[in-house]
Design an enzyme around this catalytic site. Structure first.
Site, short mmCIF file in Angstrom:
data_model
loop_
_atom_site.label_atom_id
_atom_site.label_comp_id
_atom_site.label_asym_id
_atom_site.label_seq_id
_atom_site.Cartn_x
_atom_site.Cartn_y
_atom_site.Cartn_z
CG HIS A 96 -8.80 -2.97 2.69
ND1 HIS A 96 -9.54 -1.81 2.80
CD2 HIS A 96 -7.68 -2.64 2.00
CE1 HIS A 96 -8.90 -0.83 2.20
NE2 HIS A 96 -7.76 -1.30 1.71
CG ASP A 98 -3.66 -1.95 0.92
OD1 ASP A 98 -4.90 -1.89 0.97
OD2 ASP A 98 -2.93 -0.95 0.97
CG HIS A 252 -5.93 0.71 5.20
ND1 HIS A 252 -4.97 -0.26 5.08
CD2 HIS A 252 -6.31 1.00 3.94
CE1 HIS A 252 -4.76 -0.53 3.81
NE2 HIS A 252 -5.58 0.22 3.08
NE ARG A 267 -1.83 0.81 -2.41
CZ ARG A 267 -2.80 -0.10 -2.50
NH1 ARG A 267 -3.99 0.14 -2.01
NH2 ARG A 267 -2.58 -1.26 -3.09
O1 AKG Z 1 -8.05 6.37 -0.14
C1 AKG Z 1 -7.54 6.13 0.96
O2 AKG Z 1 -7.47 6.94 1.86
C2 AKG Z 1 -6.94 4.76 1.19
C3 AKG Z 1 -7.37 3.79 0.17
C4 AKG Z 1 -6.78 2.45 0.40
O3 AKG Z 1 -7.38 1.57 0.93
C5 AKG Z 1 -5.40 2.21 -0.03
O4 AKG Z 1 -4.78 3.09 -0.62
O5 AKG Z 1 -4.88 1.13 0.25
FE FE2 Z 2 -6.15 -0.18 1.09
#
Ligand code: AKG
Ligand code: FE2
Length: 280
Positions: A96, A98, A252, A267
């Site tokens: 996806h 984000d 990702h 994040r």
């Molecule tokens: O947990 C992760 O490594 C990435 C998760 C994810 O898709 C994000 O943080 O946008």
């Molecule tokens: Fe993500």
């Protein structure tokens, strides 16, 4: 040379050594911004960023976004917490980009590994730019100018994300505030001007100009093509690693292969602008 940049692959990724992200001067920040444009996702090892420090690093790229569904660090709503012991993280297991369910998907994100499992839990990033460049000129031409629909419900199905009537009502309200949106299938990067494939399995539900069968067949091909090994990297996390990615030209996925071990990520999400496609 101001930064020690080691590319991971020609198509995507670089590791930047020798910096403490808590103490950056404006020249270093500038070079980090440039490195991100060139490599699409950049990594820093051995960082210890407090939520506030992570937030201020992310803010050097632009205003921050507050996610409509994920929980955050206490008193710091800009820092999302992804905690495998507290949440269902299976939405992140689909490839996806984000928040493309929004009219203005994020410019990028700053992600920090707080707790890593003993094995597994890697994250993969793919370059939409490399994927588009590798298509035949005929297909590139066909794709330019097409539009797609992106839908929040696709990654956050109610039966998985709502466990009570109250949660269900809350999620329904979130869906109402985020009706499906239309984006160009090929996006022009607003800074580099380069074309990028802008579809992902997580949120892209159809190609608007095609009939249902054509749309689902072409999307299935594009999902496969855009995540091919040549265009993606796989990052094995250590605690204290920080990744910054350009969300305008990448997708990702986070592997959920560590059983019931504990994994925590923080994040920060940087606001972006309306995707567009410039012909020519
Ligand atoms: O947990 C992760 O490594 C990435 C998760 C994810 O898709 C994000 O943080 O946008
Ligand atoms: Fe993500």
């Amino acid at each position: 040379m101001y930064l020690n940049i080691k590319p991971i692959k020609p198509s995507i990724g670089a590791v930047i050594d020798g910096l403490d992200l808590n103490h950056l001067d404006s020249l270093q920040l500038n070079h980090i911004h440039q490195a991100l444009l060139q490599h699409h996702v950049i990594f820093f090892r051995n960082q210890q960023l407090s939520a506030t420090a992570q937030m201020s690093l992310a803010k050097s790229f632009g205003d921050l976004h507050i996610h409509p569904i994920y929980p955050s660090v206490e008193d710091v709503p800009e820092i999302i917490v992804l905690d495998s012991w507290k949440q269902d993280l299976r939405d992140n297991e689909l490839w996806h980009t984000d928040v493309t369910f929004s009219q203005t998907p994020p410019l990028g994100c700053v992600l920090q590994a707080i707790k890593t499992p003993s094995q597994g839990g890697d994250t993969l990033w793919a370059s939409g730019q490399a994927a588009f460049a590798a298509l035949t000129p005929d297909l590139q031409k066909k794709l330019r100018g097409l539009t797609t629909t992106h839908d929040i419900r696709h990654s956050f199905p109610i039966e998985r994300f709502a466990h009570s009537a109250e949660e269900r009502e809350k999620l329904e309200q979130t869906f109402k505030r985020h009706p499906p949106v239309v984006h160009p299938l090929v996006r022009t990067h607003p800074v580099t001007g380069l074309p990028t494939l802008f579809v992902s399995e997580g949120f892209t539900t159809k190609i608007n100009e095609l009939d249902a069968i054509e749309s689902s067949k072409l999307l299935a091909f594009l999902f496969l093509h855009s995540t091919r090994e040549e265009f993606h990297l796989r990052w094995k996390w250590q605690e204290g690693d920080v990744a910054i990615w350009d969300n305008r030209c990448t997708q990702h996925k986070a592997l959920f292969d560590y059983g019931d071990e504990h994994r925590i990520m923080h994040r920060a999400t940087i606001q972006g602008d309306v995707p567009f496609y410039l012909t020519g």
